[in-house]
Write a protein that holds these residues in place. Structure first.
Motif, PDB file in Angstrom:
ATOM      1  N   ASP A 168      31.383  37.466  31.139  1.00 31.78           N
ATOM      2  CA  ASP A 168      31.643  38.886  30.942  1.00 31.78           C
ATOM      3  C   ASP A 168      32.134  39.595  32.166  1.00 31.78           C
ATOM      4  N   SER A 169      33.123  39.989  32.426  1.00 38.60           N
ATOM      5  CA  SER A 169      33.866  40.375  33.781  1.00 38.60           C
ATOM      6  C   SER A 169      33.211  41.796  33.880  1.00 38.60           C
ATOM      7  N   GLY A 170      32.930  42.538  32.725  1.00 36.94           N
ATOM      8  CA  GLY A 170      32.608  43.928  32.700  1.00 36.94           C
ATOM      9  C   GLY A 170      31.067  43.964  33.478  1.00 36.94           C
ATOM     10  N   ALA A 171      30.320  42.725  33.169  1.00 38.35           N
ATOM     11  CA  ALA A 171      29.066  42.504  33.821  1.00 38.35           C
ATOM     12  C   ALA A 171      28.998  42.580  35.222  1.00 38.35           C
ATOM     13  N   MET A 172      30.101  42.060  36.007  1.00 39.33           N
ATOM     14  CA  MET A 172      30.242  41.940  37.240  1.00 39.33           C
ATOM     15  C   MET A 172      30.520  43.411  37.908  1.00 39.33           C
ATOM     16  N   TYR A 173      31.468  44.037  37.428  1.00 37.27           N
ATOM     17  CA  TYR A 173      31.554  45.488  37.867  1.00 37.27           C
ATOM     18  C   TYR A 173      30.279  46.177  37.737  1.00 37.27           C
ATOM     19  N   ARG A 174      29.529  46.087  36.586  1.00 34.61           N
ATOM     20  CA  ARG A 174      28.402  46.712  36.385  1.00 34.61           C
ATOM     21  C   ARG A 174      27.233  46.321  37.683  1.00 34.61           C
ATOM     22  N   ALA A 175      27.127  45.147  37.781  1.00 33.52           N
ATOM     23  CA  ALA A 175      26.211  44.478  39.065  1.00 33.52           C
ATOM     24  C   ALA A 175      26.734  45.172  40.191  1.00 33.52           C
TER      25      ALA A 175
ATOM     26  N   ARG B  24      28.634  55.271  35.977  1.00 32.08           N
ATOM     27  CA  ARG B  24      29.159  55.193  37.298  1.00 32.08           C
ATOM     28  C   ARG B  24      30.059  54.116  37.451  1.00 32.08           C
ATOM     29  N   VAL B  25      30.145  53.119  36.483  1.00 35.51           N
ATOM     30  CA  VAL B  25      30.787  52.034  36.738  1.00 35.51           C
ATOM     31  C   VAL B  25      32.368  52.191  36.674  1.00 35.51           C
ATOM     32  N   SER B  26      32.654  53.170  36.146  1.00 33.99           N
ATOM     33  CA  SER B  26      34.235  53.337  36.360  1.00 33.99           C
ATOM     34  C   SER B  26      34.793  53.681  37.522  1.00 33.99           C
TER      35      SER B  26
ATOM     36  N   ILE C 157      33.392  52.417  40.310  1.00 36.99           N
ATOM     37  CA  ILE C 157      33.394  51.153  41.215  1.00 36.99           C
ATOM     38  C   ILE C 157      34.438  50.271  40.514  1.00 36.99           C
ATOM     39  N   ALA C 158      34.914  50.184  39.198  1.00 30.51           N
ATOM     40  CA  ALA C 158      35.882  49.560  38.855  1.00 30.51           C
ATOM     41  C   ALA C 158      37.388  50.006  39.327  1.00 30.51           C
ATOM     42  N   ALA C 159      37.226  51.207  39.782  1.00 25.13           N
ATOM     43  CA  ALA C 159      38.593  51.828  40.231  1.00 25.13           C
ATOM     44  C   ALA C 159      39.036  51.358  41.993  1.00 25.13           C
TER      45      ALA C 159
ATOM     46  N   VAL D  72      37.186  46.142  45.729  1.00 24.54           N
ATOM     47  CA  VAL D  72      35.962  45.590  44.857  1.00 24.54           C
ATOM     48  C   VAL D  72      36.821  44.557  43.938  1.00 24.54           C
ATOM     49  N   ARG D  73      37.797  44.992  43.275  1.00 21.06           N
ATOM     50  CA  ARG D  73      38.696  44.415  42.293  1.00 21.06           C
ATOM     51  C   ARG D  73      38.999  43.037  42.862  1.00 21.06           C
ATOM     52  N   THR D  74      39.668  42.920  44.187  1.00 26.57           N
ATOM     53  CA  THR D  74      40.293  41.709  44.760  1.00 26.57           C
ATOM     54  C   THR D  74      38.898  40.942  44.905  1.00 26.57           C
TER      55      THR D  74
ATOM     56  N   GLY E 254      37.405  41.365  29.222  1.00 22.85           N
ATOM     57  CA  GLY E 254      37.477  42.476  30.411  1.00 22.85           C
ATOM     58  C   GLY E 254      38.650  43.337  29.895  1.00 22.85           C
ATOM     59  N   ARG E 255      39.563  43.958  31.040  1.00 20.72           N
ATOM     60  CA  ARG E 255      40.520  44.892  30.866  1.00 20.72           C
ATOM     61  C   ARG E 255      41.825  44.314  31.465  1.00 20.72           C
ATOM     62  N   ASP E 256      41.663  43.276  32.513  1.00 20.90           N
ATOM     63  CA  ASP E 256      42.801  42.962  32.963  1.00 20.90           C
ATOM     64  C   ASP E 256      42.741  41.294  33.133  1.00 20.90           C
ATOM     65  N   ILE E 257      42.168  40.735  32.177  1.00 19.57           N
ATOM     66  CA  ILE E 257      42.018  39.087  32.245  1.00 19.57           C
ATOM     67  C   ILE E 257      43.364  38.468  32.131  1.00 19.57           C
TER      68      ILE E 257
ATOM     69  N   THR F  42      44.818  54.745  32.559  1.00 18.72           N
ATOM     70  CA  THR F  42      45.587  55.419  33.783  1.00 18.72           C
ATOM     71  C   THR F  42      45.100  55.243  35.148  1.00 18.72           C
ATOM     72  N   ARG F  43      44.074  54.338  35.164  1.00 16.21           N
ATOM     73  CA  ARG F  43      43.615  54.115  36.713  1.00 16.21           C
ATOM     74  C   ARG F  43      44.770  53.323  37.389  1.00 16.21           C
ATOM     75  N   ALA F  44      44.591  53.546  38.612  1.00 18.46           N
ATOM     76  CA  ALA F  44      45.827  53.165  39.764  1.00 18.46           C
ATOM     77  C   ALA F  44      45.958  51.592  39.751  1.00 18.46           C
TER      78      ALA F  44
HETATM   79  O1   DC Z   1      33.190  45.753  29.194  1.00 21.32           O
HETATM   80  P1   DC Z   1      32.287  46.883  30.035  1.00 21.32           P
HETATM   81  O2   DC Z   1      31.927  48.325  29.323  1.00 21.32           O
HETATM   82  O3   DC Z   1      30.824  46.079  30.252  1.00 21.32           O
HETATM   83  O4   DC Z   1      32.934  47.198  31.295  1.00 21.32           O
HETATM   84  C1   DC Z   1      32.412  48.019  32.324  1.00 21.32           C
HETATM   85  C2   DC Z   1      33.438  48.786  33.159  1.00 21.32           C
HETATM   86  O5   DC Z   1      34.133  47.855  33.954  1.00 21.32           O
HETATM   87  C3   DC Z   1      34.218  49.473  32.563  1.00 21.32           C
HETATM   88  O6   DC Z   1      34.563  50.845  33.126  1.00 21.32           O
HETATM   89  C4   DC Z   1      35.752  48.947  32.686  1.00 21.32           C
HETATM   90  C5   DC Z   1      35.469  48.104  33.614  1.00 21.32           C
HETATM   91  N1   DC Z   1      36.089  46.726  33.640  1.00 21.32           N
HETATM   92  C6   DC Z   1      37.334  46.859  34.493  1.00 21.32           C
HETATM   93  O7   DC Z   1      37.879  47.355  35.144  1.00 21.32           O
HETATM   94  N2   DC Z   1      37.879  45.227  34.517  1.00 21.32           N
HETATM   95  C7   DC Z   1      37.292  44.390  33.942  1.00 21.32           C
HETATM   96  N3   DC Z   1      37.908  43.062  33.691  1.00 21.32           N
HETATM   97  C8   DC Z   1      36.016  44.566  33.117  1.00 21.32           C
HETATM   98  C9   DC Z   1      35.502  45.887  32.951  1.00 21.32           C
END
Ligand code: DC
Length: 230
Positions: free
Chosen positions: A34-41, A103-105, A107-109, A113-115, A134-137, A191-193
């Motif tokens: 769950d890649s979202g969990a990593m942004y959350r952590a 707050r996670v969005s 951090i995810a921007a 952090v993404r790299t 996730g969003r960008d897998i 719309t995230r850059a």
């Molecule tokens: O899927 P989720 O709601 O647990 O994701 C948490 C946040 O992380 C959400 O703001 C989208 C972002 N995210 C991301 O940017 N890229 C990913 N691969 C996974 C999640």
């Protein structure tokens, strides 16, 4: 032996991606991440270390500390589901709170952090046999994944599902507020850059607005068989 592949599941929030990805992984004996969990952590780390000032994040401090943030997953033997670990501590429950969600969005921007997280995700998927959601897998993490699925459902249907979930938990829920929140999150994600949410050209579109769980599962397994036979 069936060949091992990489499965990328991306899509909008609240359309059942994680449940779908978890079930598929269990059914076919793959690892689920769950890649979202990593942004959350990472978000939880920032909250606990006082790196947030309201909605502002101390970017310089986070940059200094990013190499000291270690994220991994362990399997809960009683449920067979993964639990997120942050620097060796189980944070699975704490990363699901509203405080982290709101707050996670931010951090995810952040590009660095993404790299860092994309590199970790790619390492986790090196041996294939993985389902990652996730969003960008399918676009950034595993552009060569053999099976890519882009999940969507109408904003109204997703809001309705969340509304019912909250009601079942006995929490106060206001449908109009939830719908506005779903739409707002879609907008932020699209719309995230850095790495905005978009469907990879070779991703299969799954609109589950009117599908039952069973219909969806049957469709997914069918796509898995097609991809492993290709
Ligand atoms: O899927 P989720 O709601 O647990 O994701 C948490 C946040 O992380 C959400 O703001 C989208 C972002 N995210 C991301 O940017 N890229 C990913 N691969 C996974 C999640």
């Amino acid at each position: 032996m069936t060949k091992k592949i990489t499965i990328a599941i991306d899509g909008y929030s609240s359309c059942g991606k994680s449940t779908m990805a978890k079930d598929l992984a269990r059914e076919i004996g793959y690892i689920y991440i769950d890649s979202g969990a990593m942004y959350r952590a990472v978000t939880l780390y920032c909250i606990e270390k006082g790196l947030f000032n309201g909605k502002e994040i101390d970017n310089d401090k986070l940059k200094e500390e990013i190499d000291h943030i270690h994220i991994s997953f362990t399997l809960d033997p009683s449920t067979g589901r993964p639990r997120t670990q942050l620097n060796g501590t189980d944070v699975e429950d704490r990363i699901r709170t509203m405080e982290v969600s709101s707050r996670v969005s931010i951090i995810a921007a952040i590009d660095f952090v993404r790299t860092a997280l994309v590199a970790l995700q790619q390492e986790m998927g090196q041996a294939k046999g993985i389902v990652m959601d996730g969003r960008d897998i399918g676009t950034t993490v595993f552009p060569d994944a053999e099976l890519k699925i882009f999940v969507t459902a109408s904003a109204e249907i997703r809001a309705e599902r969340r509304y019912k979930e909250l009601q079942e938990k006995g929490e106060n829920a206001n449908f109009d507020e939830i719908l506005a929140n779903v739409k707002e999150r879609d907008h932020i994600d699209e719309t995230r850059a850095v790495s905005p949410l978009r469907r990879a050209e070779d991703a299969l579109l799954l609109d589950n607005s009117h599908l039952t769980i069973v219909e969806q599962k049957t469709w997914l397994i069918e796509q898995y068989h097609k991809a492993t036979q290709a």
